[in-house]
Design a protein around this motif. Structure first.
Motif, mmCIF file in Angstrom:
data_model
loop_
_atom_site.group_PDB
_atom_site.id
_atom_site.type_symbol
_atom_site.label_atom_id
_atom_site.label_comp_id
_atom_site.label_asym_id
_atom_site.label_seq_id
_atom_site.Cartn_x
_atom_site.Cartn_y
_atom_site.Cartn_z
ATOM 1 N N TRP A 300 18.281 -16.000 8.959
ATOM 2 C CA TRP A 300 17.289 -16.776 9.707
ATOM 3 C C TRP A 300 17.757 -18.214 9.875
ATOM 4 O O TRP A 300 18.336 -18.813 8.969
ATOM 5 N N ASN A 301 17.511 -18.789 11.060
ATOM 6 C CA ASN A 301 17.902 -20.151 11.378
ATOM 7 C C ASN A 301 16.683 -20.892 11.917
ATOM 8 O O ASN A 301 16.038 -20.433 12.857
ATOM 9 N N ALA A 302 16.367 -22.023 11.325
ATOM 10 C CA ALA A 302 15.159 -22.765 11.701
ATOM 11 C C ALA A 302 15.179 -23.234 13.150
ATOM 12 O O ALA A 302 14.124 -23.430 13.764
ATOM 13 N N LYS A 311 15.135 -9.451 14.473
ATOM 14 C CA LYS A 311 15.301 -9.128 13.054
ATOM 15 C C LYS A 311 16.238 -10.142 12.400
ATOM 16 O O LYS A 311 17.286 -10.480 12.962
ATOM 17 N N VAL A 312 15.832 -10.622 11.216
ATOM 18 C CA VAL A 312 16.620 -11.609 10.489
ATOM 19 C C VAL A 312 16.615 -11.255 9.007
ATOM 20 O O VAL A 312 15.836 -10.414 8.545
ATOM 21 N N SER A 313 17.488 -11.945 8.257
ATOM 22 C CA SER A 313 17.523 -11.818 6.805
ATOM 23 C C SER A 313 17.277 -13.187 6.193
ATOM 24 O O SER A 313 17.789 -14.196 6.681
ATOM 25 N N THR A 325 8.503 -17.028 17.857
ATOM 26 C CA THR A 325 8.377 -18.008 16.785
ATOM 27 C C THR A 325 9.626 -18.867 16.708
ATOM 28 O O THR A 325 10.722 -18.434 17.071
ATOM 29 N N GLN A 326 9.458 -20.066 16.230
ATOM 30 C CA GLN A 326 10.582 -20.957 15.950
ATOM 31 C C GLN A 326 10.187 -21.876 14.803
ATOM 32 O O GLN A 326 9.136 -22.522 14.846
ATOM 33 N N GLY A 327 10.994 -21.913 13.762
ATOM 34 C CA GLY A 327 10.741 -22.800 12.647
ATOM 35 C C GLY A 327 9.828 -22.248 11.576
ATOM 36 O O GLY A 327 9.659 -22.870 10.533
ATOM 37 N N GLU A 328 9.197 -21.094 11.802
ATOM 38 C CA GLU A 328 8.332 -20.474 10.798
ATOM 39 C C GLU A 328 9.201 -19.738 9.781
ATOM 40 O O GLU A 328 9.883 -18.774 10.113
ATOM 41 N N ILE A 329 9.190 -20.190 8.529
ATOM 42 C CA ILE A 329 10.035 -19.606 7.494
ATOM 43 C C ILE A 329 9.560 -18.198 7.164
ATOM 44 O O ILE A 329 8.381 -18.004 6.872
ATOM 45 N N PRO A 330 10.433 -17.189 7.207
ATOM 46 C CA PRO A 330 10.019 -15.842 6.813
ATOM 47 C C PRO A 330 9.556 -15.824 5.361
ATOM 48 O O PRO A 330 10.228 -16.364 4.483
#
Length: 341
Positions: A300-302, A311-313, A325-330
């Motif tokens: 994931w990249n902010a 999909k991210v890790s 979404t952008q900037g929302e921390i998983p």
């Protein structure tokens, strides 16, 4: 005291125009027209999510979805259904003097913090508190509350940040009271309603001890997870909770949880303890141990904008975005991200 969207469907757009038009319009719709959700830290629903409150029903997955018509007290949730925003999650309306975990608070200056899924045009933020002599063993009604907010913050249709705080002067109270926090949206007919169960001591000036912040996991093995967080002023020790159950204590702002299963996701919270009492839980953190054979997605990249289905890790856990979404921390507490294998 720190009390810490769905987007448009694109089927009609695809039917009306070509793929290039769809791509061009979708980014605007998801970025600007998504309906926001949010919850106040340490509210009844948030403590259900963290595990401090139990037998809560489905709100543990959706603390950000307590939405009802705005205009309280003239409008809004019906009496007896105020805590659940009109009966969306009926377990929240169960009311007694011992039913819910309480947050320690003193009268005077306190800060209320909201966690939002997405920025959304906002009309105002309002805070109400129960009357002296209210009945804590009866359902919450308008008659339970002083119907003039003790704190009202106009917001003029602006978009708030993902983490938003109001600093308010809470009136003098003793014992158990309920605060009703209301986030009124500017360009819809709705608002978000959260109740906060608080226990007042004597004196003024905020909480007895702050909740730990910035909970993170710098490393994981097949059988262990390391945790760190920001040190809390006045904390003599910290209690570490895994999946809602205490698994250890620490004297400093770090801990390693061992004896875990490989390739398994665990959810952690941390509580600070000191001579003045205990804090409310930190924000929840989902962490996956090493050794899974499942797919690992890009980190994931902010600064990256993600569409629904991306999909991210993050911290060893795979997530899928439900919408733009952008900037929302998983995290386990996020509404925009869901944990996937």
């Amino acid at each position: 005291m720190t009390l810490r969207i769905q987007g448009y469907t694109l089927k009609k757009l695809a039917a009306a125009g070509g793929m290039m038009a769809l791509i061009g319009v979708s980014s605007v719709l998801f970025a600007e027209s998504a309906s926001a959700h949010g919850y106040v830290e340490n509210g009844r629903a948030a403590l259900c999510k963290s595990g401090a409150n139990t037998d809560c029903g489905a709100v543990v997955y959706e603390p950000q979805s307590l939405e009802a018509p705005k205009g309280f007290p003239a409008a809004g949730p019906a009496d007896g259904k105020i805590a659940s925003a009109g009966g969306i999650f009926p377990k929240l309306d169960e009311q007694s003097s011992t039913r819910w975990s309480k947050v320690s608070m003193n009268s005077g200056t306190n800060t209320f913090t909201w966690r939002l899924s997405a920025a959304h045009a906002t009309a105002s933020w309002k805070y109400y508190i129960t009357k002296d002599g209210w009945n804590p063993n009866a359902a919450l009604t308008r008659d339970s509350f002083n119907l003039t907010p003790f704190c009202s913050v106009p917001y003029g249709g602006k978009q708030p940040p993902f983490t938003y705080s109001d600093t308010c002067n809470v009136p003098a109270k003793t014992g158990y009271h309920v605060i009703l926090a209301v986030w009124e949206i500017a360009d819809t007919a709705n608002a978000f309603y959260n109740v906060i169960d608080v226990n007042f001591g004597s004196g003024t000036g905020g909480t007895t001890i702050a909740a730990p912040a910035n909970l993170a996991s710098p490393s994981q093995t097949q059988t262990s997870v390391s945790l760190t967080w920001s040190a809390v002023t006045g904390a003599a020790s910290y209690e570490i909770y895994r999946n809602g159950t205490q698994v250890g204590t620490a004297s400093s702002a770090s801990y390693t949880d061992t004896g875990l299963a490989a390739g398994t996701t665990y959810t952690y919270t941390v509580v600070a303890a000191g001579s003045t009492g205990k804090s409310s839980p930190s924000g929840a953190l989902a962490v996956k141990t090493a050794g899974s054979t499942s797919t690992t997605y890009p980190a994931w990249n902010a600064s990256t904008a993600y569409l629904g289905g991306s999909k991210v890790s993050y911290n060893g856990v795979n997530y899928e975005a439900r919408w733009w979404t952008q900037g929302e921390i998983p995290s386990a507490a996020s509404s925009v991200w869901k944990v996937i294998p």
